[in-house]
Scaffold this motif. Structure first.
Motif, short mmCIF file in Angstrom:
data_model
loop_
_atom_site.label_atom_id
_atom_site.label_comp_id
_atom_site.label_asym_id
_atom_site.label_seq_id
_atom_site.Cartn_x
_atom_site.Cartn_y
_atom_site.Cartn_z
N ILE A 149 0.83 -1.20 0.00
CA ILE A 149 0.00 0.00 0.00
C ILE A 149 0.87 1.25 0.00
O ILE A 149 1.80 1.37 0.79
CB ILE A 149 -0.94 0.01 1.22
N PHE A 150 0.53 2.18 -0.90
CA PHE A 150 1.18 3.49 -0.93
C PHE A 150 0.11 4.55 -0.71
O PHE A 150 -0.93 4.53 -1.38
CB PHE A 150 1.88 3.73 -2.27
N VAL A 151 0.37 5.49 0.23
CA VAL A 151 -0.64 6.46 0.62
C VAL A 151 -0.03 7.84 0.86
O VAL A 151 0.98 7.96 1.56
CB VAL A 151 -1.35 6.04 1.94
N PRO A 152 -0.61 8.90 0.29
CA PRO A 152 -0.25 10.26 0.72
C PRO A 152 -0.79 10.50 2.13
O PRO A 152 -1.93 10.12 2.43
CB PRO A 152 -0.96 11.16 -0.31
N SER A 153 0.00 11.11 2.97
CA SER A 153 -0.39 11.30 4.37
C SER A 153 -1.27 12.53 4.56
O SER A 153 -1.07 13.57 3.94
CB SER A 153 0.84 11.45 5.25
N ARG A 154 -2.24 12.39 5.45
CA ARG A 154 -3.10 13.51 5.81
C ARG A 154 -2.30 14.65 6.44
O ARG A 154 -2.70 15.81 6.41
CB ARG A 154 -4.20 13.05 6.77
N ASN A 155 -1.15 14.33 7.04
CA ASN A 155 -0.34 15.34 7.71
C ASN A 155 0.46 16.20 6.75
O ASN A 155 1.06 17.19 7.16
CB ASN A 155 0.62 14.67 8.70
N ARG A 160 -3.54 18.79 3.57
CA ARG A 160 -4.37 19.72 4.36
C ARG A 160 -5.03 20.74 3.45
O ARG A 160 -6.22 21.06 3.60
CB ARG A 160 -3.49 20.43 5.40
N LEU A 161 -4.28 21.26 2.50
CA LEU A 161 -4.85 22.22 1.54
C LEU A 161 -5.92 21.55 0.68
O LEU A 161 -6.96 22.15 0.38
CB LEU A 161 -3.76 22.79 0.65
N ASN A 162 -5.68 20.32 0.32
CA ASN A 162 -6.62 19.57 -0.50
C ASN A 162 -7.96 19.39 0.21
O ASN A 162 -9.03 19.45 -0.41
CB ASN A 162 -6.03 18.19 -0.84
N VAL A 163 -7.90 19.17 1.51
CA VAL A 163 -9.12 19.00 2.30
C VAL A 163 -9.86 20.32 2.47
O VAL A 163 -11.09 20.38 2.43
CB VAL A 163 -8.78 18.39 3.68
N LEU A 164 -9.11 21.42 2.62
CA LEU A 164 -9.71 22.72 2.94
C LEU A 164 -10.26 23.45 1.72
O LEU A 164 -11.30 24.10 1.80
CB LEU A 164 -8.69 23.61 3.64
N LEU A 165 -9.57 23.33 0.57
CA LEU A 165 -9.96 24.11 -0.60
C LEU A 165 -11.19 23.51 -1.30
O LEU A 165 -11.35 22.29 -1.34
CB LEU A 165 -8.81 24.18 -1.60
N PRO A 166 -12.06 24.35 -1.87
CA PRO A 166 -13.19 23.85 -2.65
C PRO A 166 -12.72 23.02 -3.84
O PRO A 166 -11.66 23.29 -4.42
CB PRO A 166 -13.90 25.13 -3.12
N GLU A 167 -13.51 22.01 -4.22
CA GLU A 167 -13.10 21.06 -5.26
C GLU A 167 -12.80 21.75 -6.58
O GLU A 167 -11.80 21.46 -7.25
CB GLU A 167 -14.20 20.00 -5.45
N LYS A 168 -13.64 22.68 -7.02
CA LYS A 168 -13.45 23.36 -8.30
C LYS A 168 -12.16 24.17 -8.31
O LYS A 168 -11.42 24.19 -9.29
CB LYS A 168 -14.64 24.25 -8.61
N SER A 213 7.83 -0.88 6.29
CA SER A 213 7.27 0.46 6.08
C SER A 213 8.37 1.39 5.59
O SER A 213 9.53 1.26 5.99
CB SER A 213 6.64 1.01 7.37
N ARG A 214 7.98 2.30 4.71
CA ARG A 214 8.91 3.30 4.17
C ARG A 214 8.22 4.66 4.22
O ARG A 214 7.03 4.77 3.88
CB ARG A 214 9.30 2.96 2.73
N TYR A 215 8.98 5.67 4.63
CA TYR A 215 8.43 7.01 4.79
C TYR A 215 9.18 7.99 3.89
O TYR A 215 10.40 7.96 3.79
CB TYR A 215 8.53 7.44 6.26
N TYR A 216 8.42 8.85 3.24
CA TYR A 216 8.98 9.78 2.26
C TYR A 216 8.63 11.22 2.64
O TYR A 216 7.51 11.49 3.09
CB TYR A 216 8.44 9.46 0.87
N TYR A 217 9.57 12.12 2.40
CA TYR A 217 9.41 13.50 2.88
C TYR A 217 9.50 14.52 1.74
O TYR A 217 9.96 15.64 1.94
CB TYR A 217 10.46 13.78 3.96
N ILE A 218 9.03 14.12 0.58
CA ILE A 218 9.06 15.03 -0.56
C ILE A 218 7.81 14.83 -1.41
O ILE A 218 7.26 13.74 -1.47
CB ILE A 218 10.32 14.82 -1.42
N SER A 219 7.36 15.90 -2.03
CA SER A 219 6.30 15.85 -3.04
C SER A 219 6.56 16.99 -4.02
O SER A 219 7.35 17.89 -3.73
CB SER A 219 4.91 15.98 -2.41
N SER A 220 5.91 16.97 -5.15
CA SER A 220 6.21 17.95 -6.20
C SER A 220 5.26 19.14 -6.22
O SER A 220 5.39 20.03 -7.07
CB SER A 220 6.15 17.25 -7.56
N TYR A 221 4.32 19.20 -5.31
CA TYR A 221 3.24 20.18 -5.40
C TYR A 221 3.70 21.64 -5.37
O TYR A 221 3.08 22.49 -5.97
CB TYR A 221 2.21 19.94 -4.29
N PHE A 222 4.78 21.94 -4.67
CA PHE A 222 5.21 23.34 -4.54
C PHE A 222 6.47 23.65 -5.35
O PHE A 222 7.04 24.72 -5.21
CB PHE A 222 5.45 23.67 -3.06
#
Length: 278
Positions: A149-155, A160-168, A213-222
């Protein structure tokens, strides 16, 4: 007008590429390798192939595995069953990628317990009942066999921005910055209990044990705007020093379905497990 539009797009691409190059330079110069390992790539290139064995029956939850391990299917005589809530997504698989497809919500699946492997990449953040999904995944497996299983973390900040911002608004920003994301991203995300510790607890509650388990501390969003990226990276470093693996942006886990006894007979032969796993 068309020429002006092309010039604007060219300038935008140059601007973004400059910021991306700055991001790469910063990461390589100032951060340890553990902070720059891409989780998606590690999962599908390193982790998943290492668990493939001859003749396995594999359940692909979310339609990604068939796209990634298609070349190994014939060589290893893999039997792959695709599961997705969207028939359109299942139809994206290469010709012959699936031996069977099931169009259904993973939460509502009641498996026959005949699978050797379940692969689930970047799916469970889109599920409202994550524990129900894990229960279904457990039902697909034979005792003693594994789910990857691979999952983006809620933390993660992007989550957090994804949860807060309107879908459109989210889709407008995502597609504006990453135009190639339209086909594969932009689905509603909930991140229900999507943290490492929550997954460890839910796995145990549903008869699954975490064996890797493996933990990753990077994403490309910013990465398209270096000043924002820099602030975010500083935050991740601070957050990890406080919260440890709970600060991971994404994570992957290998879960094994608990057996009632130490020896389990399956298609791959008898497998023995140490009692201390349970």
């Amino acid at each position: 007008m068309a020429r002006n539009g092309e010039q604007e797009m060219s300038l935008l691409r140059t601007f973004m590429n400059t910021n991306i190059n700055l991001r790469k330079w910063f990461d390589q110069q100032f951060l340890p390798s553990s902070f720059i390992k891409d989780g998606n790539k590690d999962f599908i290139v390193e982790m998943a192939p290492s668990y493939l064995r001859q003749g396995m029956k594999i359940y692909d939850v979310g339609g990604e595995a068939a796209l990634r391990i298609h070349q190994k299917k014939t060589a290893l005589c893999l039997n792959i069953v695709g599961i997705d809530i969207s028939q359109t997504e299942l139809d994206r698989a290469p010709v012959g990628g699936y031996d069977e497809t099931v169009c259904a919500d993973i939460v509502n699946i009641h498996g026959a317990g005949d699978g050797d492997l379940v692969i689930c990449q970047a799916v469970l953040e889109h599920v409202k009942d994550t524990e129900g999904a894990l229960r279904s995944i457990a039902s697909l497996l034979m005792p003693g066999w594994r789910a990857l299983i691979f999952v983006p973390s809620r933390n993660a900040v992007f989550a957090r921005l994804n949860v807060l911002l309107p879908e459109k608004l989210k889709r407008k920003i995502l597609y504006g910055v990453y135009s190639n994301a339209r086909a594969a991203q932009g689905f509603p995300s909930f991140y229900h209990k999507c943290t490492p510790d929550d997954f460890i607890a839910m796995a145990k509650h549903n008869g699954l044990a975490v064996i890797e388990s493996r933990y990753y501390y990077i994403s490309s969003y910013f990465s398209f705007l270096f000043p924002v990226y820099l602030v975010w990276r500083i935050w991740v470093v601070i957050f990890k020093s406080i919260a440890g693996h709970q600060a991971a942006e994404t994570f992957s886990m290998v879960l094994v379905k608990k057996a009632l006894c130490k020896g389990i007979e399956g298609r791959q032969g008898k497998v023995f497990f140490s009692e201390n796993l349970w």
